[in-house]
Enzyme design. Sequence first.
Site, PDB file in Angstrom:
ATOM      1  N   GLU A 255      -5.593   0.942  12.841  1.00 29.93           N
ATOM      2  CA  GLU A 255      -3.988   2.201  13.209  1.00 29.93           C
ATOM      3  C   GLU A 255      -4.194   3.247  14.625  1.00 29.93           C
ATOM      4  O   GLU A 255      -4.301   3.517  14.652  1.00 29.93           O
ATOM      5  CB  GLU A 255      -4.375   2.765  12.074  1.00 29.93           C
ATOM      6  CG  GLU A 255      -3.880   2.162  10.648  1.00 29.93           C
ATOM      7  CD  GLU A 255      -4.527   2.922   9.474  1.00 29.93           C
ATOM      8  OE1 GLU A 255      -4.596   4.720   9.789  1.00 29.93           O
ATOM      9  OE2 GLU A 255      -3.154   2.311   8.248  1.00 29.93           O
ATOM     10  N   ASP A 334      -4.756  -0.170   0.366  1.00 33.34           N
ATOM     11  CA  ASP A 334      -5.338   1.257   0.720  1.00 33.34           C
ATOM     12  C   ASP A 334      -5.045   2.978  -0.436  1.00 33.34           C
ATOM     13  O   ASP A 334      -3.797   3.259  -0.862  1.00 33.34           O
ATOM     14  CB  ASP A 334      -3.700   2.022   1.738  1.00 33.34           C
ATOM     15  CG  ASP A 334      -4.713   3.074   2.791  1.00 33.34           C
ATOM     16  OD1 ASP A 334      -5.581   3.324   2.419  1.00 33.34           O
ATOM     17  OD2 ASP A 334      -3.683   3.224   3.210  1.00 33.34           O
ATOM     18  N   GLU A 362      -4.674  11.457  -1.459  1.00 38.69           N
ATOM     19  CA  GLU A 362      -3.280  10.907  -0.551  1.00 38.69           C
ATOM     20  C   GLU A 362      -2.113  10.507  -1.448  1.00 38.69           C
ATOM     21  O   GLU A 362      -1.136  11.261  -1.508  1.00 38.69           O
ATOM     22  CB  GLU A 362      -3.941   9.994   0.498  1.00 38.69           C
ATOM     23  CG  GLU A 362      -2.776   9.852   1.144  1.00 38.69           C
ATOM     24  CD  GLU A 362      -3.520   8.124   2.294  1.00 38.69           C
ATOM     25  OE1 GLU A 362      -4.214   7.952   2.223  1.00 38.69           O
ATOM     26  OE2 GLU A 362      -2.761   8.356   3.458  1.00 38.69           O
TER      27      GLU A 362
HETATM   28  O1  GCW Z   1      -4.866   6.223   4.060  1.00 43.55           O
HETATM   29  C1  GCW Z   1      -4.834   6.065   5.283  1.00 43.55           C
HETATM   30  C2  GCW Z   1      -4.160   7.021   6.030  1.00 43.55           C
HETATM   31  C3  GCW Z   1      -4.511   7.386   7.651  1.00 43.55           C
HETATM   32  C4  GCW Z   1      -5.938   6.970   7.007  1.00 43.55           C
HETATM   33  C5  GCW Z   1      -6.059   5.493   6.862  1.00 43.55           C
HETATM   34  C6  GCW Z   1      -7.909   5.260   7.382  1.00 43.55           C
HETATM   35  C7  GCW Z   1      -8.251   8.188   8.819  1.00 43.55           C
HETATM   36  O2  GCW Z   1      -3.273   7.372   5.764  1.00 43.55           O
HETATM   37  O3  GCW Z   1      -4.470   9.059   7.762  1.00 43.55           O
HETATM   38  O4  GCW Z   1      -6.631   7.676   8.525  1.00 43.55           O
HETATM   39  O5  GCW Z   1      -5.827   5.709   5.722  1.00 43.55           O
HETATM   40  O6  GCW Z   1      -8.498   5.109   6.319  1.00 43.55           O
HETATM   41  O7  GCW Z   1      -8.951   5.160   8.023  1.00 43.55           O
END
Ligand code: GCW
Length: 647
Positions: A255, A334, A362
């Site tokens: 990311e 995720d 989240e």
């Molecule tokens: O779930 C995603 C999140 C990001 C997060 C990423 C991760 C810290 O939306 O906000 O970043 O995973 O786990 O690195």
Amino acid sequence: METQKWTQLWLNYKDAETKPGTADIVVEGFDENAPVVANAIAEFKRAARGISLSLLHKDTIPGEGYRALGSEDGITVEASDERGILYGVFAAIRQMYCGKRAVEVAEEASPKNPLRMMNHWDNMDGSIERGYSGESFFFENEEIVIGDRTRDYARFMASIGINGVVINNVNVKGAASYLITDRYFGRLSELSELFEGYGIKLYMSLNFASPIEIGGMDTCDPLDQKVIAWWEDKIKEVYDRLPNLGGFLVKADSEGRPGPFTYGRTQADGANMLADVIKPYGGIIIWRCFVYNCTQDWRDYKTDRARAGYDYFKGLDGAYHDNVILQIKNGPMDFQIREPVSPLLGGLTKTNQILEVQIAQEYTGHQIDLCYLIPLYKEVLDFHTHCDPEKDTVADVVSGRTMGNTLGGMAAVINTGNDLNWTGNDLAAANLYGFGRLAFDTDLSAEEIAREWIAMTFGLPKKEEDILCSMLLRSREVYEKYTSPLGIGWMVNPMGHYGPSVDGYEYSRWGTYHRADHLGIGVDRTEKGTGYCNQYYEENAKMYSDPKTCPEELVLFFHHLPYTYMLKSGKSLIQHIYDSHFEGEEQARGLAADWDSLKDVIPEAAFGRVKERFDLQLDNAREWRDQVNSYFFRKSGIADEKGRTIY
Ligand code: GCW
């Protein structure tokens, strides 16, 4: 103006005040002034006034383990090390607040996982990534804050057996890159010392591009001699100032974060370089496996984000050095409400592994919606990977039982902030408490943990305890029912991740698609599709690749199926979508009604806070129900058999 003090969560010691104040403390074989021992004694005095305490050294008890025993003379805690003493004292306190008299206290335990960690996604400006409980209590205006609240936090963590805390976000940017410089060593060393007193090692997230960002170099290639030399100097400087630092957590090539891929190097090249540099100081490198292509083309049906972790990391199994641990999210995507277990867990057989779960809600309701996550964590831990004839569950793998290794365990993205109740929703503290208890003892059941947490937090009469316990245990399934169906995930509002948006991620770059059309829905991850199924050992690969044997709650994760597909329940897929959404919304109202029934036994402030959350949850559940049902009705043209309102 008087400011209200934060709550004490499950350490609220309601009854302690009524007890007489003095009692004997005997310490044999430990230094009673050593911070950990002194903190254990102080905690006991606070919780159990009037009861005597003996702390005894016993070599035969495993490291961090304890034996806590009550008698007419008070409580005796035996252990072979200071952490064991601390945990044993907290165990005695727990038992007493769960209804035992001092003479009845009896517990012998030692942790099942070597590492039991909390990961904070706190930024140095005070914000928290995916935080739903206020701002950071570690950072404010790019400074580190240490106060009474920090100490209370450490007490809570010690009480559930946490022995490592990463204080800053894995996305290391701006000021956070400077945590490994002189600017912050003073405060960090204070924090590290405070933590040590509660058996907690301080860890930090690291910016892989530090040589560039703070070192002024033009590369951070892990195989470049100048880069390695820079890290050697840097890590030496860090450990001169923070000798007890546990090590670093690294999010690389993920990311938008920098990493070894930029230089044509592997993840192992990156992790091993840092691990070698930190090894002389006894430090470890925890390297995250959350590496995937986040600029995917939604038109591309072959690339599958679920495959990415395994594809990037499995080939290098055995290449990671022995002070590297790979940190693997529980599922391949995720933190959705339902995902299969990541095939990397146990897929790796020669590499230290940590399981990463998310306590921060989240994708599971932002600590507005009630969602007790311990059943989800249990499912992951109990999953048979088939990596070994006997010791093949995820719990076996990460605890080190499978490989006989000593580095591994569990980590969680924490759900705390500076709200007065720490977790936004008071009931979300059950997840915080539960994660720690489960990481310590993976055999505990979700119900046992829930009951402990309720007893310590609220101390309810049996009938009301049953109601609250049942609410917690039902909540995950309720949330699942009114959100995305059968393991497909992702129908959330992009960015914020609260509330429905069925196509919110459908035409995006994130690799998260449901592929619904007028005939059906789901992602084909069999051999004919993305081939993800085959990342599992044969038994599981076979099970998942046939919709008839695939666990139904995951069937759309693995298969693209017509709306007319018949489920085991005898319902068509589309009817299941309608029914589960109507039921989920209704059951959410049931949870809220149960909460209302507890009005007289829950302290007023907490009752009101949670009630407000339930009001919001009901709006959310209704929105999910109607948007998802309408979407699929409009796509499929198939009416609800029961003729309920769909828009
Ligand atoms: O779930 C995603 C999140 C990001 C997060 C990423 C991760 C810290 O939306 O906000 O970043 O995973 O786990 O690195």
